[in-house]
Design a protein around this motif. Structure first.
Motif, PDB file in Angstrom:
ATOM      1  N   CYS A   1      -8.370  31.094  78.323  1.00  8.83           N
ATOM      2  CA  CYS A   1      -9.082  29.967  78.585  1.00  8.83           C
ATOM      3  C   CYS A   1      -9.076  29.252  79.891  1.00  8.83           C
ATOM      4  O   CYS A   1      -7.780  29.734  80.718  1.00  8.83           O
ATOM      5  CB  CYS A   1      -8.662  28.914  77.393  1.00  8.83           C
ATOM      6  N   LEU A   2      -9.774  28.779  80.333  1.00 10.40           N
ATOM      7  CA  LEU A   2     -10.084  28.068  81.483  1.00 10.40           C
ATOM      8  C   LEU A   2      -9.918  26.731  81.191  1.00 10.40           C
ATOM      9  O   LEU A   2     -10.632  25.935  80.369  1.00 10.40           O
ATOM     10  CB  LEU A   2     -11.064  28.338  82.205  1.00 10.40           C
ATOM     11  N   LEU A   3      -8.666  26.086  81.858  1.00 12.42           N
ATOM     12  CA  LEU A   3      -8.346  24.424  81.869  1.00 12.42           C
ATOM     13  C   LEU A   3      -8.742  23.923  83.209  1.00 12.42           C
ATOM     14  O   LEU A   3      -8.817  24.343  84.151  1.00 12.42           O
ATOM     15  CB  LEU A   3      -6.829  24.236  81.323  1.00 12.42           C
ATOM     16  N   GLY A   4      -9.144  22.688  82.973  1.00 14.11           N
ATOM     17  CA  GLY A   4      -9.534  21.591  84.043  1.00 14.11           C
ATOM     18  C   GLY A   4      -8.175  20.591  84.003  1.00 14.11           C
ATOM     19  O   GLY A   4      -7.812  20.234  83.010  1.00 14.11           O
ATOM     20  N   VAL A   5      -7.722  20.406  85.212  1.00 15.88           N
ATOM     21  CA  VAL A   5      -6.730  19.468  85.327  1.00 15.88           C
ATOM     22  C   VAL A   5      -7.045  18.344  86.089  1.00 15.88           C
ATOM     23  O   VAL A   5      -7.468  18.561  87.329  1.00 15.88           O
ATOM     24  CB  VAL A   5      -5.446  20.051  86.055  1.00 15.88           C
TER      25      VAL A   5
ATOM     26  N   VAL B   1      -7.061  26.151  85.886  1.00 10.39           N
ATOM     27  CA  VAL B   1      -5.994  26.974  85.302  1.00 10.39           C
ATOM     28  C   VAL B   1      -6.168  28.038  84.340  1.00 10.39           C
ATOM     29  O   VAL B   1      -6.809  27.447  83.436  1.00 10.39           O
ATOM     30  CB  VAL B   1      -4.668  26.189  84.854  1.00 10.39           C
ATOM     31  N   TRP B   2      -5.965  29.125  84.593  1.00 10.50           N
ATOM     32  CA  TRP B   2      -6.009  30.141  83.345  1.00 10.50           C
ATOM     33  C   TRP B   2      -4.772  30.194  82.779  1.00 10.50           C
ATOM     34  O   TRP B   2      -3.690  30.411  83.114  1.00 10.50           O
ATOM     35  CB  TRP B   2      -6.566  31.602  84.048  1.00 10.50           C
ATOM     36  N   ALA B   3      -4.980  30.292  81.313  1.00  9.65           N
ATOM     37  CA  ALA B   3      -4.181  29.881  80.506  1.00  9.65           C
ATOM     38  C   ALA B   3      -4.523  30.915  79.188  1.00  9.65           C
ATOM     39  O   ALA B   3      -5.533  31.514  78.859  1.00  9.65           O
ATOM     40  CB  ALA B   3      -3.967  28.604  80.028  1.00  9.65           C
ATOM     41  N   THR B   4      -3.447  30.967  78.186  1.00 11.44           N
ATOM     42  CA  THR B   4      -3.501  31.531  77.008  1.00 11.44           C
ATOM     43  C   THR B   4      -3.358  30.573  75.698  1.00 11.44           C
ATOM     44  O   THR B   4      -2.466  29.730  76.232  1.00 11.44           O
ATOM     45  CB  THR B   4      -2.469  32.749  76.774  1.00 11.44           C
TER      46      THR B   4
ATOM     47  N   GLU C   1     -13.475  26.351  78.915  1.00 11.07           N
ATOM     48  CA  GLU C   1     -14.063  27.587  78.341  1.00 11.07           C
ATOM     49  C   GLU C   1     -12.944  28.336  77.680  1.00 11.07           C
ATOM     50  O   GLU C   1     -11.907  28.366  78.210  1.00 11.07           O
ATOM     51  CB  GLU C   1     -15.069  28.239  79.518  1.00 11.07           C
ATOM     52  N   ALA C   2     -13.543  28.862  76.875  1.00  6.87           N
ATOM     53  CA  ALA C   2     -12.430  30.022  76.209  1.00  6.87           C
ATOM     54  C   ALA C   2     -13.176  31.240  75.917  1.00  6.87           C
ATOM     55  O   ALA C   2     -14.263  31.362  75.540  1.00  6.87           O
ATOM     56  CB  ALA C   2     -11.730  29.295  74.788  1.00  6.87           C
ATOM     57  N   GLU C   3     -12.321  32.482  75.847  1.00  8.45           N
ATOM     58  CA  GLU C   3     -13.115  33.661  75.509  1.00  8.45           C
ATOM     59  C   GLU C   3     -13.468  33.843  74.091  1.00  8.45           C
ATOM     60  O   GLU C   3     -14.422  34.625  73.844  1.00  8.45           O
ATOM     61  CB  GLU C   3     -12.175  34.970  76.092  1.00  8.45           C
ATOM     62  N   ASN C   4     -12.747  33.252  73.228  1.00  8.93           N
ATOM     63  CA  ASN C   4     -13.148  33.251  71.784  1.00  8.93           C
ATOM     64  C   ASN C   4     -13.019  31.870  71.164  1.00  8.93           C
ATOM     65  O   ASN C   4     -11.871  31.214  71.310  1.00  8.93           O
ATOM     66  CB  ASN C   4     -12.175  34.204  71.053  1.00  8.93           C
ATOM     67  N   VAL C   5     -13.873  31.377  70.579  1.00  5.93           N
ATOM     68  CA  VAL C   5     -14.179  30.037  69.799  1.00  5.93           C
ATOM     69  C   VAL C   5     -14.296  30.453  68.382  1.00  5.93           C
ATOM     70  O   VAL C   5     -15.520  30.982  68.060  1.00  5.93           O
ATOM     71  CB  VAL C   5     -15.119  29.303  70.671  1.00  5.93           C
ATOM     72  N   GLU C   6     -13.516  29.711  67.542  1.00  7.18           N
ATOM     73  CA  GLU C   6     -13.605  29.953  66.168  1.00  7.18           C
ATOM     74  C   GLU C   6     -14.713  28.738  65.593  1.00  7.18           C
ATOM     75  O   GLU C   6     -15.336  28.976  64.756  1.00  7.18           O
ATOM     76  CB  GLU C   6     -12.240  29.409  65.487  1.00  7.18           C
ATOM     77  N   GLU C   7     -14.689  27.684  66.365  1.00  9.84           N
ATOM     78  CA  GLU C   7     -15.752  26.619  65.920  1.00  9.84           C
ATOM     79  C   GLU C   7     -16.199  25.736  67.015  1.00  9.84           C
ATOM     80  O   GLU C   7     -15.415  25.573  68.196  1.00  9.84           O
ATOM     81  CB  GLU C   7     -14.876  25.890  64.992  1.00  9.84           C
TER      82      GLU C   7
END
Length: 156
Positions: free
Chosen positions: A69-73, A24-27, A85-91
């Motif tokens: 982000c991309l989520l796995g269910v 699933v694509w999500a925010t 995965e996420a387009e921006n990762v802080e850590e």
């Protein structure tokens, strides 16, 4: 009824094998880094995904709030969702036994048990700076301290 029961069992078995992993694509709505979970909102259906796992064992990612982000269910159950995965990762945190490596926007943290590579290198530089040469040229304390400052911009 034995043949009918067998048919139903085989039909259910076939249906289970046909279930594809769901993505699933999500925010990213919010992140709880202490619990290693987040809340995300589906881009297509505005469905909220709660307690999304930020990792599955040894690698964790802390996405920036508001990033896509991309989520796995797992098993097509929204209650069992994890970050792929996420387009921006802080850590990011990678753990292997007693060893940890953290990657942040500000730099890296490398630890083994209760020892930090940053602290070990800083202690070493501090000890080198204490060297006093009786005959000859002593170390350039200012230059060594500059190296320490540069090191501390990379390692945290």
């Amino acid at each position: 009824m034995g043949a009918l029961d067998e048919f139903v069992r085989l039909l259910k078995q076939k249906q289970k094998s046909e279930v594809q992993p769901q993505m699933v694509w999500a925010t990213v709505k919010s992140v709880d880094w202490e619990k290693r979970t987040m809340v995300a909102i589906g881009l297509v259906d505005d469905l909220e995904y709660y307690d999304v796992l930020l990792g599955l064992g040894h690698t964790y990612k802390r996405p920036k709030q508001g990033s896509k982000c991309l989520l796995g269910v797992i098993g097509n159950h929204v209650a069992f969702t994890f970050l792929i995965e996420a387009e921006n990762v802080e850590e990011m945190l990678v753990v292997s036994g007693q060893s940890e490596m953290t990657v942040k926007e500000e730099g890296f943290i490398i630890k083994r048990a209760d020892q930090s590579l940053t602290q070990v290198l800083n202690d070493f530089i501090d000890e080198v700076n204490k060297i006093v040469v009786i005959n000859g040229t002593t170390i350039n304390v200012a230059a060594v301290n500059l190296i320490k400052e540069r090191l501390n911009t990379i390692l945290k």
